[in-house]
Design an enzyme around this catalytic site. Sequence first.
Site, short mmCIF file in Angstrom:
data_model
loop_
_atom_site.label_atom_id
_atom_site.label_comp_id
_atom_site.label_asym_id
_atom_site.label_seq_id
_atom_site.Cartn_x
_atom_site.Cartn_y
_atom_site.Cartn_z
N ARG A 178 8.07 0.30 -1.67
CA ARG A 178 6.74 0.92 -1.49
C ARG A 178 6.84 2.33 -0.95
NH1 ARG A 178 3.98 -4.24 1.50
NH2 ARG A 178 4.02 -5.70 -0.25
N ARG A 183 0.93 3.69 0.60
CA ARG A 183 -0.25 4.05 1.40
C ARG A 183 0.08 4.75 2.71
NH1 ARG A 183 -2.67 -1.77 1.74
NH2 ARG A 183 -0.43 -2.21 1.64
N ARG A 209 -5.88 8.23 -4.25
CA ARG A 209 -6.67 7.01 -4.30
C ARG A 209 -8.15 7.27 -4.03
NH1 ARG A 209 -5.24 1.83 -3.77
NH2 ARG A 209 -7.44 1.59 -4.28
N ASP A 236 2.58 -2.04 -10.34
CA ASP A 236 2.30 -3.24 -9.57
C ASP A 236 2.80 -4.45 -10.32
OD1 ASP A 236 0.27 -5.60 -8.61
OD2 ASP A 236 0.51 -4.10 -7.04
N TYR A 242 0.07 -15.98 -7.76
CA TYR A 242 -1.13 -15.15 -7.82
C TYR A 242 -2.09 -15.63 -8.90
CZ TYR A 242 0.38 -11.52 -4.54
OH TYR A 242 0.75 -10.84 -3.42
#
Length: 386
Positions: free
Chosen positions: A31, A35, A61, A99, A175
Site C-alpha cells: 500500500r 492513503r 481521491r 485493488d 468478500y
Amino acid sequence: MAQEFPPLTNDLLLRAARGEQTERAPVWVMRQAGRYLPGMHPDDFVRQIHSNLTQEFRKTRESHEFFEICRTPDLATEITMQPIRRYAGLLDAAIIFCDILVVPQAMGMNVIMNPGPHFTDPLNTPEDLEKLPREVDVDKELGYVFEALTLTRKTLAGKVPLIGFTGAPWTLMMYMIEGGGSQTRQKSKTWLFKYPEESKRLLERITDVCVRYLIGQVNAGAQLLQVFDSNAGDLSPHDFATFALPYLKRISDEVREGLKARQLPVVPLTLFAKGAPAFLSAKAGYDTVGLDWTLDPQDVVKFTDDIADGRTMALQGNLDPVVLYGGREAIEREVKRMCNAFHAARGGACKGWIANLGHGITPGVDPEDMKFFLECVHKYSAVPSA
C-alpha cells in the site's frame, strides 16, 4: 511475445526474489501508493505545470471515485508513481495501483467503495453461483489494468521493477460471500463447512480468472507478481490445506506454464498469506514467501530450506506496521532488530530477503516517518548491525 520496455537499472528486488545474495535488502511497502500520502508534495508544483494529474493520493481521491482511478490508466499510473517520486532512490519497486476486488467485478459482481468495499448482491447460497458468467473475458474485463501496467512500466523508465498482483481465491471468495469486510467471516466459513464441494467449485472458478489475469499482467509489463491471501489466517491449518493451498499451488504452477507457453518472462512469484502457518505457505511453490510481524525468519528458514529442494526460498517482510507510529527512535531500533533477524537466518548474509512491512501501511502514518523507515533499511540491511 513480451513488449519492449526501457532497460532496468535497479534489479535488486528481482535478484533477492531469486534467492541471491544482495548488497543490501531491496525494500518496498505494501500500500505504498495509498492513503497515508497527503495533498501536494512541496516539490510537485513544478511537475503540475506539465500535468494536471500530479497530485498525491488524498488529493486525487477528492475528485475521483476509487474504482474510477483503478479503471483510468493515466490516474492509476500517477498514483503508482507518487511514492517513487517522493522517495526517489529509496524504494526498490513500484506496485501498480489497483485493488484485489477487480477480480469479482470481472466475474460480474458489483462492488463499490462506501467507504470500504460493499457488494450490492453478494453470494448467499450455492444457487447464486448461477448469477456468475461461465466464462470471463479477462482481456475485456480487466484490460484497463493491463493498460495501466504498460503505461506505468514505460513511465518508470527502468528506475525500479513493477509489481503486479491479485487477491488469492480464498480471500476473494470471502468478500464475495460476506459482501464486504467481516470480523468473524461467519458467512464465508459456513460455506466451507456446509457446502464444501460448492465452495471448491467457486474457488476453482476464481483461480481460473486469477491465472489468466496474472499472465496478462506480465504481458503488459509486470516484472514480479504477488498473490495476497489477506484472510488466510482465518483458516485452521486443515482448512487452509483444503480450501486455500491447492488453489494457490494451481496459480503458481499454471502461471509459470502459461508464461512459458506464451514465450513471456517467467517472473518471480510472491505469496503473502497473512496469518497462515509459514510451513504451509512455503508448500505453494512461490519464489518468495511474505511474513507478517508475528513470524521469526530464523524459525521460518528451518522448513523453507527443506521444502525449496536446494534453492534459497526468498522471504519478504516483516516489520509491524504500527512501529511507524512509534517515533524515530523506535523505528530505527526495530528496523535494526529486523535486519539482525534476517541476517542471522541466512548465516550473517543479506540473502534472499525483501524488506517490507508485515502488512500494508496504514493511513495515519507520517510520510516523513515512512521515509525514515526506508533510510534505516538501506543503512542497516547492508551488513549485520550491532
